[in-house]
Write an enzyme that holds these catalytic residues in place. Structure first.
Site, PDB file in Angstrom:
ATOM      1  N   CYS A  47      -0.106  -6.606  -2.787  1.00  0.00           N
ATOM      2  CA  CYS A  47       1.369  -6.143  -3.755  1.00  0.00           C
ATOM      3  C   CYS A  47       0.399  -5.034  -3.186  1.00  0.00           C
ATOM      4  O   CYS A  47      -0.282  -4.208  -3.609  1.00  0.00           O
ATOM      5  CB  CYS A  47       1.315  -6.227  -4.805  1.00  0.00           C
ATOM      6  SG  CYS A  47       1.849  -5.401  -6.135  1.00  0.00           S
ATOM      7  N   CYS A  50      -0.781  -2.758  -6.862  1.00  0.00           N
ATOM      8  CA  CYS A  50      -1.859  -3.461  -7.725  1.00  0.00           C
ATOM      9  C   CYS A  50      -2.736  -2.476  -7.648  1.00  0.00           C
ATOM     10  O   CYS A  50      -2.803  -1.812  -6.460  1.00  0.00           O
ATOM     11  CB  CYS A  50      -2.216  -4.689  -7.175  1.00  0.00           C
ATOM     12  SG  CYS A  50      -1.321  -6.507  -7.778  1.00  0.00           S
ATOM     13  N   HIS A 112       0.212  -7.270 -12.609  1.00  0.00           N
ATOM     14  CA  HIS A 112       1.209  -8.122 -11.872  1.00  0.00           C
ATOM     15  C   HIS A 112       2.543  -8.746 -11.150  1.00  0.00           C
ATOM     16  O   HIS A 112       3.472  -9.045 -11.319  1.00  0.00           O
ATOM     17  CB  HIS A 112       1.003  -8.634  -9.906  1.00  0.00           C
ATOM     18  CG  HIS A 112       1.089  -8.813  -8.720  1.00  0.00           C
ATOM     19  ND1 HIS A 112       1.333  -7.893  -8.200  1.00  0.00           N
ATOM     20  CD2 HIS A 112       1.736 -10.600  -8.379  1.00  0.00           C
ATOM     21  CE1 HIS A 112       2.698  -8.894  -6.674  1.00  0.00           C
ATOM     22  NE2 HIS A 112       2.577  -9.897  -7.531  1.00  0.00           N
ATOM     23  N   ASN A 152      15.408  -1.176 -10.928  1.00  0.00           N
ATOM     24  CA  ASN A 152      15.419  -2.416 -10.742  1.00  0.00           C
ATOM     25  C   ASN A 152      14.598  -3.660 -10.725  1.00  0.00           C
ATOM     26  O   ASN A 152      13.795  -3.876 -10.311  1.00  0.00           O
ATOM     27  CB  ASN A 152      15.689  -2.293  -8.912  1.00  0.00           C
ATOM     28  CG  ASN A 152      16.988  -1.323  -8.503  1.00  0.00           C
ATOM     29  OD1 ASN A 152      17.878  -1.285 -10.024  1.00  0.00           O
ATOM     30  ND2 ASN A 152      17.158  -0.998  -7.506  1.00  0.00           N
ATOM     31  N   SER A 160      12.188  -4.673  -4.302  1.00  0.00           N
ATOM     32  CA  SER A 160      11.236  -5.494  -3.151  1.00  0.00           C
ATOM     33  C   SER A 160      10.432  -5.969  -4.052  1.00  0.00           C
ATOM     34  O   SER A 160       8.859  -6.409  -2.793  1.00  0.00           O
ATOM     35  CB  SER A 160      11.042  -3.842  -2.159  1.00  0.00           C
ATOM     36  OG  SER A 160      10.402  -3.190  -2.734  1.00  0.00           O
ATOM     37  N   HIS A 163       5.820  -6.799  -8.405  1.00  0.00           N
ATOM     38  CA  HIS A 163       4.692  -6.083  -9.671  1.00  0.00           C
ATOM     39  C   HIS A 163       5.835  -5.234 -10.850  1.00  0.00           C
ATOM     40  O   HIS A 163       6.581  -4.147  -9.778  1.00  0.00           O
ATOM     41  CB  HIS A 163       3.895  -5.244  -8.968  1.00  0.00           C
ATOM     42  CG  HIS A 163       3.001  -4.759  -9.590  1.00  0.00           C
ATOM     43  ND1 HIS A 163       1.986  -5.445  -9.651  1.00  0.00           N
ATOM     44  CD2 HIS A 163       3.350  -4.350 -10.945  1.00  0.00           C
ATOM     45  CE1 HIS A 163       1.013  -4.322  -9.964  1.00  0.00           C
ATOM     46  NE2 HIS A 163       2.005  -3.742 -11.201  1.00  0.00           N
ATOM     47  N   HIS A 165       8.074  -3.116 -11.510  1.00  0.00           N
ATOM     48  CA  HIS A 165       8.012  -1.019 -11.932  1.00  0.00           C
ATOM     49  C   HIS A 165       9.887  -0.078 -11.862  1.00  0.00           C
ATOM     50  O   HIS A 165      10.134  -0.764 -12.492  1.00  0.00           O
ATOM     51  CB  HIS A 165       6.959  -0.698 -10.179  1.00  0.00           C
ATOM     52  CG  HIS A 165       7.839  -1.208  -9.362  1.00  0.00           C
ATOM     53  ND1 HIS A 165       8.320  -2.831  -9.065  1.00  0.00           N
ATOM     54  CD2 HIS A 165       9.460  -0.146  -8.848  1.00  0.00           C
ATOM     55  CE1 HIS A 165       9.716  -3.050  -8.038  1.00  0.00           C
ATOM     56  NE2 HIS A 165       9.894  -1.747  -8.174  1.00  0.00           N
ATOM     57  N   GLN A 167      11.246   3.920 -11.226  1.00  0.00           N
ATOM     58  CA  GLN A 167      11.863   4.457 -10.759  1.00  0.00           C
ATOM     59  C   GLN A 167      12.306   5.655 -11.029  1.00  0.00           C
ATOM     60  O   GLN A 167      12.951   5.582 -11.784  1.00  0.00           O
ATOM     61  CB  GLN A 167      12.423   4.389  -8.790  1.00  0.00           C
ATOM     62  CG  GLN A 167      11.983   3.419  -8.725  1.00  0.00           C
ATOM     63  CD  GLN A 167      12.953   2.671  -7.319  1.00  0.00           C
ATOM     64  OE1 GLN A 167      12.547   4.534  -6.167  1.00  0.00           O
ATOM     65  NE2 GLN A 167      12.903   1.932  -6.534  1.00  0.00           N
TER      66      GLN A 167
HETATM   67  P1  H2U Z   1      12.258  -1.017  -5.523  1.00  0.00           P
HETATM   68  O1  H2U Z   1      12.126  -2.536  -5.341  1.00  0.00           O
HETATM   69  O2  H2U Z   1      12.782  -0.752  -7.279  1.00  0.00           O
HETATM   70  O3  H2U Z   1      13.853  -0.764  -4.387  1.00  0.00           O
HETATM   71  O4  H2U Z   1      11.199   0.082  -5.452  1.00  0.00           O
HETATM   72  C1  H2U Z   1       9.953   0.557  -4.997  1.00  0.00           C
HETATM   73  C2  H2U Z   1       9.976   1.613  -4.145  1.00  0.00           C
HETATM   74  O5  H2U Z   1       8.228   1.639  -3.498  1.00  0.00           O
HETATM   75  C3  H2U Z   1      10.868   2.174  -2.869  1.00  0.00           C
HETATM   76  O6  H2U Z   1      11.746   2.670  -3.429  1.00  0.00           O
HETATM   77  C4  H2U Z   1       8.295   2.473  -2.531  1.00  0.00           C
HETATM   78  C5  H2U Z   1       9.683   2.262  -1.850  1.00  0.00           C
HETATM   79  O7  H2U Z   1      10.794   3.268  -1.088  1.00  0.00           O
HETATM   80  N1  H2U Z   1       7.060   2.403  -2.182  1.00  0.00           N
HETATM   81  C6  H2U Z   1       7.020   2.941  -1.474  1.00  0.00           C
HETATM   82  O8  H2U Z   1       5.971   4.296  -2.411  1.00  0.00           O
HETATM   83  N2  H2U Z   1       5.604   2.718  -1.424  1.00  0.00           N
HETATM   84  C7  H2U Z   1       4.669   1.899  -0.817  1.00  0.00           C
HETATM   85  O9  H2U Z   1       3.804   1.742  -0.016  1.00  0.00           O
HETATM   86  C8  H2U Z   1       5.744   0.515  -0.695  1.00  0.00           C
HETATM   87  C9  H2U Z   1       7.350   0.547  -1.862  1.00  0.00           C
HETATM   88 ZN    ZN Z   2       0.980  -6.054  -8.090  1.00  0.00          ZN
END
Ligand code: H2U
Ligand code: ZN
Length: 348
Positions: A47, A50, A112, A152, A160, A163, A165, A167
């Site tokens: 992940c 993490c 996680h 989201n 995506s 874990h 999170h 934004q």
């Molecule tokens: P979402 O799963 O809500 O889209 O948020 C994950 C965000 O994490 C996504 O905007 C960022 C993606 O751009 N990200 C990073 O900044 N670094 C990473 O190593 C993978 C994902």
């Molecule tokens: Zn994680």
């Protein structure tokens, strides 16, 4: 009236929603399928959120113990000083303007596997305080006009990574939804001398048909004009332009309401309930401008309708004409209220 087709007005967006309750006479007779939720590990070595793991850009996360914030490695907006393609206005029908901004990611905790309702109250308070701190930091930049905090949650919403999170996207333009809410709340305040959302919450407390949770400082309800089947709005009890206006008692009260709402959500289909959630704060610029019309609030927009696997699609009529729903907001509230306040995973 509420048993036959009607439309309801959303005073925050000045838009209508079509309600067709007669189509939902049989809403919960169908099978309620339980999707098999794989149990997640406390720590996942693959992940990128993490602690101690490497992210896409090669940066290694610290061994964080509470919340963790970083600049999005794939940010939708960039803080560049000199835009490479400045304003394009060769024709009034083809307007493009460069846009600056900063995007950050906030992990709720090192765990996680723990979503908001599974965190302790003090940990949810900590998440809110992190959103507050980061919002204030972004709002203090002279080119930032608005800070959007959002989560989201779940693959159904395009998240995506499981874990937990959220934004923050901040930018130099006031985005569409905020511009609408600013116009309607300002107009209402100018006409009535009171903030629209305070009048609305007072009326909801009189009617007691849609309220899900309430304490001294916040109320959560399925709004009268909800579009998504189990949409919820969390509204403060006094005018506040931003998260940074909240005092410690209000942060605790907000955490309490969030825990109640998200626990009921998870208990509805006994899954980790997907949604998009976000706060609506007043524009950050001009700095220090008073916003007596603005009442800090959060919207939860969950996509599920009838079961863990049957979702509401905003297609067809919704895409081409206007939003529509079948079950009434009152029925949705009643259903959520009938659920226990103990998370299903914590029940023996
Ligand atoms: P979402 O799963 O809500 O889209 O948020 C994950 C965000 O994490 C996504 O905007 C960022 C993606 O751009 N990200 C990073 O900044 N670094 C990473 O190593 C993978 C994902
Ligand atoms: Zn994680």
């Amino acid at each position: 009236m509420f048993n036959s087709p009607h439309r309801r007005f959303n005073p925050l967006t000045a838009e209508w929603v079509l309600v067709s309750p007669h189509r939902a006479k049989r809403p919960w007779q169908g099978q309620v399928e339980k999707s098999l939720t794989a149990s997640l590990p406390h720590y996942d070595p693959t992940c990128y959120l993490c602690p101690r793991n490497e992210r896409a850009g090669g940066v290694v996360n610290p061994d964080y113990r509470e919340t963790f914030v970083f600049d999005n490695d794939f940010a939708a907006l960039l803080p560049q000083e000199e835009p490479s393609n400045p304003t394009e206005s060769g024709h009034p029908l083809m307007i493009a303007v460069s846009e600056r901004g900063i995007c950050r990611v906030v992990c709720f905790s090192p765990r996680h596997d723990l979503t908001l309702p599974e965190l302790e109250l003090y940990q949810i308070e900590n998440v809110i305080s992190t959103w507050t701190r980061e919002s204030a930091d972004l709002a203090s930049k002279n080119f930032i006009q608005y800070v959007q905090v959002f989560e989201n949650k779940g693959a159904a919403m395009g998240c995506s990574n499981p874990h937990p999170h959220s934004q923050l996207w901040s930018q130099s333009l006031i985005p569409t939804e905020i511009a609408k809410e600013l116009a309607t709340q300002t107009a209402y305040f100018n006409e009535h001398g009171r903030p629209m959302l305070l009048d609305y919450v007072r009326e909801e407390h009189k009617r007691k048909e849609r309220i899900l949770a309430s304490n001294d400082h916040f109320t959560a309800m399925v709004p009268f004009w909800a579009v998504w089947p189990f949409e919820v709005m969390v509204v403060g009890h006094r005018p506040a332009a931003a998260l940074s206006d909240l005092n410690p008692a209000e942060v605790s009260a907000l955490a309490d309401v969030f825990k109640q709402v998200t626990t009921r959500y998870d208990n509805l289909f006994e899954i980790s309930f997907p949604y998009s959630m976000g706060f609506h704060q007043a524009p950050a610029s001009p700095a220090g401008a008073p916003h007596p019309e603005w009442v800090l609030h959060a919207h939860f927009y969950p996509p599920l309708l009838r079961s863990a696997t049957v979702r509401k699609f905003m297609v067809g009529y919704e895409m081409l004409a206007m939003p529509q729903r079948d079950i009434t907001p009152e029925t949705a509230a009643e259903r959520l209220l009938s659920l226990p306040l103990v998370h299903y995973k914590q029940r023996s």
